[in-house]
Design an enzyme around this catalytic site. Structure first.
Site, PDB file in Angstrom:
ATOM      1  N   SER A   3      -2.101  -4.251   5.059  1.00  0.00           N
ATOM      2  CA  SER A   3      -1.592  -3.488   6.203  1.00  0.00           C
ATOM      3  C   SER A   3      -0.650  -4.379   6.988  1.00  0.00           C
ATOM      4  O   SER A   3      -0.602  -5.603   6.788  1.00  0.00           O
ATOM      5  CB  SER A   3      -2.739  -3.020   7.112  1.00  0.00           C
ATOM      6  OG  SER A   3      -3.233  -4.095   7.896  1.00  0.00           O
ATOM      7  N   SER A   4       0.116  -3.758   7.886  1.00  0.00           N
ATOM      8  CA  SER A   4       1.066  -4.520   8.698  1.00  0.00           C
ATOM      9  C   SER A   4       0.350  -5.487   9.632  1.00  0.00           C
ATOM     10  O   SER A   4       0.917  -6.499  10.048  1.00  0.00           O
ATOM     11  CB  SER A   4       1.961  -3.565   9.503  1.00  0.00           C
ATOM     12  OG  SER A   4       1.175  -2.710  10.309  1.00  0.00           O
ATOM     13  N   GLY A  14       0.817  -1.201   0.000  1.00  0.00           N
ATOM     14  CA  GLY A  14       0.000   0.000   0.000  1.00  0.00           C
ATOM     15  C   GLY A  14       0.857   1.259   0.000  1.00  0.00           C
ATOM     16  O   GLY A  14       0.576   2.224  -0.716  1.00  0.00           O
ATOM     17  N   HIS A  15       1.940   1.238   0.780  1.00  0.00           N
ATOM     18  CA  HIS A  15       2.861   2.374   0.792  1.00  0.00           C
ATOM     19  C   HIS A  15       3.558   2.531  -0.556  1.00  0.00           C
ATOM     20  O   HIS A  15       3.816   3.656  -1.002  1.00  0.00           O
ATOM     21  CB  HIS A  15       3.914   2.190   1.890  1.00  0.00           C
ATOM     22  CG  HIS A  15       3.358   2.226   3.273  1.00  0.00           C
ATOM     23  ND1 HIS A  15       3.399   1.135   4.122  1.00  0.00           N
ATOM     24  CD2 HIS A  15       2.729   3.206   3.968  1.00  0.00           C
ATOM     25  CE1 HIS A  15       2.849   1.455   5.282  1.00  0.00           C
ATOM     26  NE2 HIS A  15       2.430   2.700   5.217  1.00  0.00           N
TER      27      HIS A  15
END
Length: 284
Positions: free
Chosen positions: A189-190, A39-40
């Site tokens: 996500s993490s 996502g980043h």
């Protein structure tokens, strides 16, 4: 990795003064907490398309957390982050310590998110958005970006940052990048990687609930919410925190007479990990 504010200012001045055919360098900011994922990567690529110089911050903001223990528990992958950012050719990575960036610690001047900061994500964490906006404002002040890039998954954050930019006349453009999703529909996500198989299957029902809301949008807001709630019934692993439909122009709950664009928001805890998601719907 730039660790100090002084070095950040120096490197930015050098980047801005470099000779460029188009004139002054355009600077983009992607602010993160580190522990970077796909996502980043999409945010960074969007920033690269819109700017000559991309600055990525990986500061783990203690003002977003309830306690020092929660801050310390946030996942950190500095070596993997450095490798990824190097592969992406990032110009500047700002990774200060808390003592460098917030020398007064949590006893610092805050930007207030106002009443809207106490809704949805802020309902159970009333300190959260004040902390987010405070650090974002300081990054804006130090970096003076032309554009800042955010993901649609954190839509309330993006809305409040945009409002702060408008209210405080920062003069920064903002870009929203669509949410990156795994094959089961969950936003990347993490936290997703921390779930066991059973919890992962349960969490994957959250985007299904949003799909149910969208599918019933032509029946009105009450039907949207009822359909989403129904799709989660019987799933004991999901602890729903909120499910709301809001006006994208105000981020306040829509009334029965609302027609047109709206945003369905959902937040829940699964396996001890908290997840948020949203979807655009069209009420008729």
């Amino acid at each position: 990795m730039i660790r100090t504010i002084e070095d950040l200012r120096t490197r930015l001045a050098e980047a801005r003064s470099a000779d460029r055919p188009g004139g002054a360098a355009r600077v983009a900011l992607v602010s993160t907490l580190g522990a970077l994922h796909d996502g980043h990567v999409d945010l960074i690529r969007a920033a690269r398309e819109r700017a000559d110089v991309v600055v990525v911050s990986t500061f783990v903001n203690p003002l977003r957390f309830r306690t020092a223990e929660e801050t310390a528990a946030y996942p950190r992958t500095p070596d993997a982050d450095a490798d990824l950012l190097d592969d992406l050719g990032i110009d500047l990575v700002f990774a200060p310590t808390a003592a460098e960036f917030l020398p007064a610690g949590t006893a610092t001047t805050r930007v207030s998110a106002g009443d809207l900061g106490l809704r949805y994500e802020g309902r159970t964490r009333p300190f959260y958005f004040d902390g987010v906006l405070t650090v974002e404002a300081k990054l804006f002040h130090l970096i003076r970006p032309d554009v800042a890039v955010y993901g649609e998954r954190d839509l309330q954050r993006a809305f409040l940052v945009r409002r702060m930019i408008r209210d405080l006349d920062f003069g920064i453009d903002t870009i929203l990048v669509p949410t990156v999703r795994a094959e089961d529909g969950l936003p990347v996500s993490s936290r997703v990687g921390l779930l066991d198989e059973a919890d992962r299957r349960a969490a994957a029902k959250l985007p299904v609930a949003l799909e149910a809301a969208a599918s019933n949008a032509d029946l009105g807001v009450d039907s949207c919410i009822a359909a989403a709630q129904s799709s989660l019934m019987g799933e004991a692993r999901i602890h729903l925190e909120y499910l709301s439909v809001v006006d994208p122009e105000t981020f306040l709950p829509v009334d029965d007479g609302h027609r047109g664009r709206a945003i369905a928001l959902i937040a829940a805890t699964v396996g001890g990990h908290r997840f948020i998601d949203n979807a655009e719907i069209s009420l008729r």
